[in-house]
Write a protein that holds these residues in place. Structure first.
Motif, PDB file in Angstrom:
ATOM      1  N   ARG A 201     -21.985  53.567 -23.930  1.00 45.54           N
ATOM      2  CA  ARG A 201     -21.829  52.434 -22.704  1.00 45.54           C
ATOM      3  C   ARG A 201     -21.908  51.175 -23.261  1.00 45.54           C
ATOM      4  O   ARG A 201     -21.862  50.089 -22.749  1.00 45.54           O
ATOM      5  CB  ARG A 201     -23.219  52.613 -21.959  1.00 45.54           C
ATOM      6  CG  ARG A 201     -23.440  53.842 -21.313  1.00 45.54           C
ATOM      7  CD  ARG A 201     -24.763  53.787 -20.405  1.00 45.54           C
ATOM      8  NE  ARG A 201     -24.992  55.029 -19.834  1.00 45.54           N
ATOM      9  CZ  ARG A 201     -26.013  55.496 -19.060  1.00 45.54           C
ATOM     10  NH1 ARG A 201     -27.053  54.430 -18.667  1.00 45.54           N
ATOM     11  NH2 ARG A 201     -26.259  56.522 -18.534  1.00 45.54           N
ATOM     12  N   ASN A 202     -21.418  51.038 -24.617  1.00 46.44           N
ATOM     13  CA  ASN A 202     -21.135  49.862 -25.164  1.00 46.44           C
ATOM     14  C   ASN A 202     -19.950  49.050 -24.542  1.00 46.44           C
ATOM     15  O   ASN A 202     -20.119  47.826 -24.611  1.00 46.44           O
ATOM     16  CB  ASN A 202     -20.923  50.093 -26.582  1.00 46.44           C
ATOM     17  CG  ASN A 202     -20.922  48.844 -27.522  1.00 46.44           C
ATOM     18  OD1 ASN A 202     -20.061  48.212 -28.070  1.00 46.44           O
ATOM     19  ND2 ASN A 202     -22.176  48.254 -27.603  1.00 46.44           N
ATOM     20  N   PRO A 203     -18.988  49.324 -24.211  1.00 46.06           N
ATOM     21  CA  PRO A 203     -18.071  48.550 -23.716  1.00 46.06           C
ATOM     22  C   PRO A 203     -18.347  47.735 -22.687  1.00 46.06           C
ATOM     23  O   PRO A 203     -18.010  46.483 -22.505  1.00 46.06           O
ATOM     24  CB  PRO A 203     -16.552  49.646 -23.457  1.00 46.06           C
ATOM     25  CG  PRO A 203     -16.708  50.479 -24.240  1.00 46.06           C
ATOM     26  CD  PRO A 203     -18.258  50.675 -24.433  1.00 46.06           C
ATOM     27  N   ARG A 204     -19.010  48.409 -21.519  1.00 47.60           N
ATOM     28  CA  ARG A 204     -19.655  47.762 -20.447  1.00 47.60           C
ATOM     29  C   ARG A 204     -20.503  46.486 -20.723  1.00 47.60           C
ATOM     30  O   ARG A 204     -20.605  45.408 -20.284  1.00 47.60           O
ATOM     31  CB  ARG A 204     -20.199  48.537 -19.500  1.00 47.60           C
ATOM     32  CG  ARG A 204     -19.392  49.556 -18.879  1.00 47.60           C
ATOM     33  CD  ARG A 204     -20.149  50.812 -18.334  1.00 47.60           C
ATOM     34  NE  ARG A 204     -19.401  51.798 -17.982  1.00 47.60           N
ATOM     35  CZ  ARG A 204     -18.602  51.950 -16.547  1.00 47.60           C
ATOM     36  NH1 ARG A 204     -19.069  51.040 -15.805  1.00 47.60           N
ATOM     37  NH2 ARG A 204     -18.003  53.059 -16.597  1.00 47.60           N
ATOM     38  N   LEU A 205     -21.348  46.836 -21.857  1.00 44.23           N
ATOM     39  CA  LEU A 205     -22.385  45.736 -22.207  1.00 44.23           C
ATOM     40  C   LEU A 205     -21.560  44.623 -23.050  1.00 44.23           C
ATOM     41  O   LEU A 205     -21.945  43.476 -22.685  1.00 44.23           O
ATOM     42  CB  LEU A 205     -23.276  46.388 -23.372  1.00 44.23           C
ATOM     43  CG  LEU A 205     -24.274  45.475 -23.947  1.00 44.23           C
ATOM     44  CD1 LEU A 205     -25.309  44.984 -23.012  1.00 44.23           C
ATOM     45  CD2 LEU A 205     -25.059  46.029 -25.145  1.00 44.23           C
ATOM     46  N   ILE A 206     -20.454  44.855 -23.830  1.00 47.25           N
ATOM     47  CA  ILE A 206     -19.798  43.871 -24.644  1.00 47.25           C
ATOM     48  C   ILE A 206     -19.116  42.916 -23.587  1.00 47.25           C
ATOM     49  O   ILE A 206     -19.078  41.682 -23.650  1.00 47.25           O
ATOM     50  CB  ILE A 206     -18.706  44.385 -25.531  1.00 47.25           C
ATOM     51  CG1 ILE A 206     -19.468  45.224 -26.618  1.00 47.25           C
ATOM     52  CG2 ILE A 206     -18.124  43.249 -26.123  1.00 47.25           C
ATOM     53  CD1 ILE A 206     -20.586  44.432 -27.440  1.00 47.25           C
ATOM     54  N   VAL A 207     -18.580  43.496 -22.483  1.00 41.49           N
ATOM     55  CA  VAL A 207     -17.915  42.800 -21.469  1.00 41.49           C
ATOM     56  C   VAL A 207     -18.514  41.940 -20.718  1.00 41.49           C
ATOM     57  O   VAL A 207     -18.510  40.488 -20.573  1.00 41.49           O
ATOM     58  CB  VAL A 207     -17.119  43.525 -20.427  1.00 41.49           C
ATOM     59  CG1 VAL A 207     -16.618  42.916 -19.156  1.00 41.49           C
ATOM     60  CG2 VAL A 207     -16.136  44.411 -21.156  1.00 41.49           C
ATOM     61  N   GLY A 208     -20.072  42.234 -20.410  1.00 38.67           N
ATOM     62  CA  GLY A 208     -20.937  41.455 -19.498  1.00 38.67           C
ATOM     63  C   GLY A 208     -21.477  40.438 -20.753  1.00 38.67           C
ATOM     64  O   GLY A 208     -21.638  39.319 -20.474  1.00 38.67           O
ATOM     65  N   TYR A 209     -21.708  40.658 -22.019  1.00 39.15           N
ATOM     66  CA  TYR A 209     -22.256  39.949 -22.812  1.00 39.15           C
ATOM     67  C   TYR A 209     -21.278  38.612 -23.279  1.00 39.15           C
ATOM     68  O   TYR A 209     -21.424  37.471 -23.189  1.00 39.15           O
ATOM     69  CB  TYR A 209     -22.471  40.665 -24.390  1.00 39.15           C
ATOM     70  CG  TYR A 209     -22.692  39.651 -25.261  1.00 39.15           C
ATOM     71  CD1 TYR A 209     -24.182  39.124 -25.524  1.00 39.15           C
ATOM     72  CD2 TYR A 209     -22.105  39.434 -26.374  1.00 39.15           C
ATOM     73  CE1 TYR A 209     -24.577  38.375 -26.534  1.00 39.15           C
ATOM     74  CE2 TYR A 209     -22.325  38.460 -27.402  1.00 39.15           C
ATOM     75  CZ  TYR A 209     -23.467  38.094 -27.444  1.00 39.15           C
ATOM     76  OH  TYR A 209     -23.892  36.916 -28.516  1.00 39.15           O
ATOM     77  N   MET A 210     -19.898  38.993 -23.386  1.00 34.19           N
ATOM     78  CA  MET A 210     -18.903  37.963 -23.682  1.00 34.19           C
ATOM     79  C   MET A 210     -18.571  37.193 -22.283  1.00 34.19           C
ATOM     80  O   MET A 210     -18.399  36.066 -22.547  1.00 34.19           O
ATOM     81  CB  MET A 210     -17.411  38.703 -24.097  1.00 34.19           C
ATOM     82  CG  MET A 210     -17.612  39.766 -25.473  1.00 34.19           C
ATOM     83  SD  MET A 210     -18.209  38.640 -26.647  1.00 34.19           S
ATOM     84  CE  MET A 210     -16.847  37.349 -27.076  1.00 34.19           C
ATOM     85  N   GLU A 211     -18.635  37.784 -21.131  1.00 37.37           N
ATOM     86  CA  GLU A 211     -18.582  36.832 -20.302  1.00 37.37           C
ATOM     87  C   GLU A 211     -19.468  35.955 -19.917  1.00 37.37           C
ATOM     88  O   GLU A 211     -19.305  34.601 -19.707  1.00 37.37           O
ATOM     89  CB  GLU A 211     -18.703  37.645 -18.880  1.00 37.37           C
ATOM     90  CG  GLU A 211     -18.473  36.866 -17.569  1.00 37.37           C
ATOM     91  CD  GLU A 211     -18.438  37.890 -16.226  1.00 37.37           C
ATOM     92  OE1 GLU A 211     -18.455  37.441 -15.277  1.00 37.37           O
ATOM     93  OE2 GLU A 211     -18.417  39.054 -16.392  1.00 37.37           O
ATOM     94  N   LYS A 212     -20.865  36.055 -20.257  1.00 36.94           N
ATOM     95  CA  LYS A 212     -22.157  35.310 -20.398  1.00 36.94           C
ATOM     96  C   LYS A 212     -21.899  34.250 -21.605  1.00 36.94           C
ATOM     97  O   LYS A 212     -22.138  33.087 -21.308  1.00 36.94           O
ATOM     98  CB  LYS A 212     -23.110  35.867 -20.429  1.00 36.94           C
ATOM     99  CG  LYS A 212     -24.550  35.002 -20.132  1.00 36.94           C
ATOM    100  CD  LYS A 212     -25.578  35.968 -19.778  1.00 36.94           C
ATOM    101  CE  LYS A 212     -26.789  34.835 -19.297  1.00 36.94           C
ATOM    102  NZ  LYS A 212     -28.037  35.852 -19.273  1.00 36.94           N
ATOM    103  N   LEU A 213     -21.400  34.682 -22.824  1.00 40.39           N
ATOM    104  CA  LEU A 213     -21.267  33.862 -23.745  1.00 40.39           C
ATOM    105  C   LEU A 213     -19.909  32.957 -23.631  1.00 40.39           C
ATOM    106  O   LEU A 213     -20.199  31.911 -24.001  1.00 40.39           O
ATOM    107  CB  LEU A 213     -20.960  34.935 -25.164  1.00 40.39           C
ATOM    108  CG  LEU A 213     -20.898  34.174 -26.489  1.00 40.39           C
ATOM    109  CD1 LEU A 213     -22.172  33.545 -26.744  1.00 40.39           C
ATOM    110  CD2 LEU A 213     -20.276  35.066 -27.415  1.00 40.39           C
ATOM    111  N   GLN A 214     -19.084  33.126 -22.899  1.00 41.99           N
ATOM    112  CA  GLN A 214     -18.163  32.409 -22.816  1.00 41.99           C
ATOM    113  C   GLN A 214     -18.665  31.060 -21.629  1.00 41.99           C
ATOM    114  O   GLN A 214     -18.024  29.999 -22.038  1.00 41.99           O
ATOM    115  CB  GLN A 214     -16.966  33.146 -21.663  1.00 41.99           C
ATOM    116  CG  GLN A 214     -15.562  32.173 -21.490  1.00 41.99           C
ATOM    117  CD  GLN A 214     -14.885  32.202 -22.892  1.00 41.99           C
ATOM    118  OE1 GLN A 214     -14.834  32.864 -23.801  1.00 41.99           O
ATOM    119  NE2 GLN A 214     -13.761  31.109 -22.814  1.00 41.99           N
TER     120      GLN A 214
END
Length: 759
Positions: A201-214
């Motif tokens: 499930r890593n891609p979904r986590l990375i997308v959410g993390y990068m969105e918040k990091l942005q």
């Protein structure tokens, strides 16, 4: 008697042929599945591999059905006569059971397991047929052993003269226990990885993390001069954070990274002599691999957060004078991608203790295989297996007296033997050797794997006690410096094809390559090619050009306009025209003269682009069917034109003019005519040959960068990674990280796949 001997001899011959054939098939499976993974993409190789796997179970079942204990052979030569024979085959049956177990040990390591996200469409569970085969063969072996049990006891025997000892029973039963243990281990590892935030499930986590990091960190406000440290991209520890569901993936419940989540900036800032820049780059490649997986999950560049890493890649690594470091970073990233999609190694890292369990099972398998080989060598030491027969039979003749009564006569002296035990010993020794090699590679893959190195680096960064222990530092240092070329997933090579072949080779290897539709040759990517391509990428980034700015629109030397892109029908047409021109100019160079860097770049990229048109048209922006048909038509026309004309590769102007005139006059295809015309213009430049090579080198480097930027065919890039890598795929990944890849294809693909499934 003659009929009986002929019948049994045929049965034994068929049985030995199956034993040897299946041992060879297992060698094919082990070689292709374990050591030849770069060649499994070819249709013929896939056919051989699938055929070997498919034939395994029927052969084993047929062998077992032929052997009976006690070994009884009944022959019906005529309707009124029956021949019944009692046979003994103790050693034969024993070795066949060992053979079945070793076959399974060899074949158990060749499967691929992928714990992918549903958007990736690449999740591959351990095949159920593998477990069914293991259970079925274990049952067959048990039935063969059980058939020798005494009716009222527990002593196992196959004949009056020999009983099975405890050692024999362990030899027969242990391989099946190892097989079931390995398969159950793989099922558990896949189950844990598919539900892990760090794997399946890593891609979904990375997308959410990068969105918040942005939008939520101070990093977005950093100036360019402060970009010596990469952004806080996730390396490991995703399973330790709390997450919330959101429409586009997971959202981290908090940005506190002290609870086990390790980011690349923490690794980068650790000042330790053990962690050199190669180790830090390896962790950065692992973090970029996680972002690249989001692309394969059909997220767009903005959703995957590529912009967060692009500033660091653009302003630090692209400005680095070490080209090998830049390309090595992307190579490691694609190697992680290869491991994840085309092996089962990564899923075993879903739990920290699973790699140790896997190594333990492999060590047990190696120990068993070595013991079997030693046991057989010791048993037959001093005499040959040719001295032993596989089967001893006492024929019993049956004569009918009436319709319901038979008279049996037996001649105890009429003992006959069939086969040689060598046909059992050799396949078992071969399979034992293959088992050792396969399991040794399994252990080496853990020790030398980049996954292990990243895990050790992250553990070293997290645990202060590790940093203060000399023994741990020494052990980690040895692992970080360990490398096995046999396990390299990425080949630093490029395929080459050519349309103009003046003297085609007639040797068997060349003919075989043509039959299999393989490229003409494969060679290491020259250093000059790497430097030239990276120079174009750097120039485009400095000038802030997108993918369109890198597209070569013309071939021009000063004020001399030699050729424009508008004269071609598409990218493939332009490539072939300039490829013919480059080949013509190459033929004019003196063989004694060493090629310059510009010539090396132009000739290698020219033949590589011809290979893309011929073998990988899906990596080009044009229609792949049209590209392939165009190459075949031009290649066929060139062969027709050059057939029967003895043109030598010479620097003489007469030979060069003869070749050009021949292509102009006899060619039916416009590509050859245009290529000959362009080649003539290049050769007649008053400014010299080196100026022409410089212009061609600039054209080809811009062309390959343009192709990499405009083609975002995710599936085809995955196929390229599977077969050992393509230069255009390497550039595609690099350009994606610096924000120069056209995202239209990925956006359309994401729209086709729809929104992510609810979690």
């Amino acid at each position: 008697m003659a009929f009986f001997i002929k019948h049994v001899r045929w049965v034994v011959l068929r049985l030995n042929a199956l034993l040897v054939t299946n041992a060879i098939l297992m060698a094919v499976i082990a070689g292709l599945g374990t050591y030849g993974h770069h060649y499994r993409h070819h249709p013929l190789i896939r056919f051989l591999y699938l055929g070997a796997i498919t034939l395994f179970l029927p052969i084993v079942s047929d062998v077992v059905s032929t052997i009976q204990n006690p070994y009884t052979i009944t022959v019906y030569p005529k309707h009124d006569r029956v021949i019944l024979s009692n046979c003994e085959a103790d050693g034969h049956v024993f070795l066949v059971i060992l053979w079945i177990g070793l076959v399974q040990i060899v074949g158990a390591n060749t499967i691929t397991i992928v714990a992918g996200d549903s958007r990736e469409g690449r999740s591959i569970a351990p095949p159920a047929v593998q477990l069914v085969k293991a259970i079925w063969t274990s049952y067959l072996a048990y039935m063969m052993i059980e058939s020798g049990l005494e009716p009222y006891g527990y002593n196992v025997k196959w004949s009056q003269d020999r009983q099975l000892s405890l050692l024999d029973i362990l030899l027969l039963a242990l391989p099946y226990a190892l097989i079931l243990a390995k398969l159950l281990f793989k099922y558990y590892a896949w189950y844990k990885a598919s539900r892990s935030l760090a794997f399946g499930r890593n891609p979904r986590l990375i997308v959410g993390y990068m969105e918040k990091l942005q939008v939520g960190t101070h990093y977005a406000e950093l100036t360019i001069s402060e970009h010596d440290v990469p952004p806080p991209l996730i390396v490991m520890g995703e399973d330790t954070v709390l997450v919330e569901k959101q429409p586009h993936g997971y959202n981290l419940a908090g940005m506190n990274i002290n609870n086990g989540l390790l980011t690349i900036d923490t690794v980068w800032q650790l000042d330790d002599t053990l962690l050199l820049w190669r180790s830090k780059d390896l962790c950065l490649a692992f973090a970029l691999f996680k972002m690249l997986r989001c692309r394969f999950a059909r997220y767009t560049i903005n959703e995957a957060g590529f912009a967060k890493a692009s500033n660091f890649i653009r302003h630090v690594l692209l400005e680095d004078s070490d080209d090998e470091r830049v390309l090595g970073l992307i190579t490691n990233e694609l190697s992680f991608l290869h491991d994840y999609y085309f092996s089962y190694l990564p899923v075993t890292y879903s739990e920290s203790w699973l790699p140790f369990l896997s190594v333990s099972i492999s060590l047990s398998s190696i120990g068993y295989c070595l013991f079997v080989i030693t046991f057989l060598v010791t048993t037959f030491r001093g005499y040959s297996a040719l001295d032993y027969e596989q089967i001893y039979c006492h024929p019993v003749h049956c004569h009918p007296v009436s319709d319901s009564t038979y008279t049996f006569t037996s001649d105890s002296k009429a003992e006959v033997s069939f086969g040689r035990l060598l046909f059992d010993v050799l396949p078992v020794c071969l399979l034992g050797t293959l088992g050792v090699l396969v399991e040794a590679r399994e252990i080496a893959s853990y020790i030398c794997s980049n996954w292990t190195k990243v895990a050790l680096i992250c553990g070293y960064v997290k645990h202060t006690s590790w940093q203060q222990s000399p023994m741990i530092r020494k052990c980690i240092g040895h692992v970080l410096h360990t490398r096995c070329k046999l396990l390299d997933r990425w080949e630093d090579k490029m395929y080459q094809c050519s349309i103009l072949v003046l003297h085609p080779s007639r040797n068997p290897i060349t003919l075989l390559r043509r039959i299999l539709h393989l490229p003409d040759q494969k060679m290491k990517v020259p250093t000059a090619v790497k430097a030239a391509v990276l120079d174009v990428v750097r120039m485009n980034q400095r000038n802030k050009l997108g993918n369109n700015g890198a597209t070569p629109r013309r071939l021009q030397v000063g004020s001399d306009l030699l050729w424009t892109f508008h004269e071609a029908k598409g990218a493939a047409d332009a490539m072939l025209v300039c490829h013919v021109a480059t080949s013509i100019l190459e033929m004019t160079r003196s063989r004694e003269q060493l090629p310059s860097d510009h010539e090396i770049v132009a000739t290698h990229l020219s033949r590589y682009c011809a290979y893309l048109v011929a073998c990988c048209p899906k990596l080009l922006p044009d229609d792949h069917v049209w590209c392939r048909s165009l190459y075949k038509a031009v290649k066929k026309d060139a062969g027709r034109v050059l057939a029967g004309h003895d043109i030598t590769v010479s620097s003489s102007e007469a030979e060069h003019r003869r070749l050009v005139e021949l292509l102009r006059a006899r060619s039916k295809h416009q590509v050859l005519k245009d290529g000959a015309e362009l080649g003539q213009r290049l050769a007649e430049l008053p400014k010299g040959e080196e100026v022409a090579w410089k212009a061609l080198a600039g054209f080809w480097t811009e062309m390959i960068v343009s192709v990499a930027a405009t083609c975002d065919n995710i599936d085809e890039h995955a196929e390229a990674v599977a077969r050992g890598g393509e230069l255009v795929t390497l550039l595609w990944a690099l350009l994606a990280h610096v924000g120069s890849v056209d995202d239209d294809t990925a956006t359309a693909a994401a729209a086709t796949h729809g929104a992510p499934d609810a979690v």
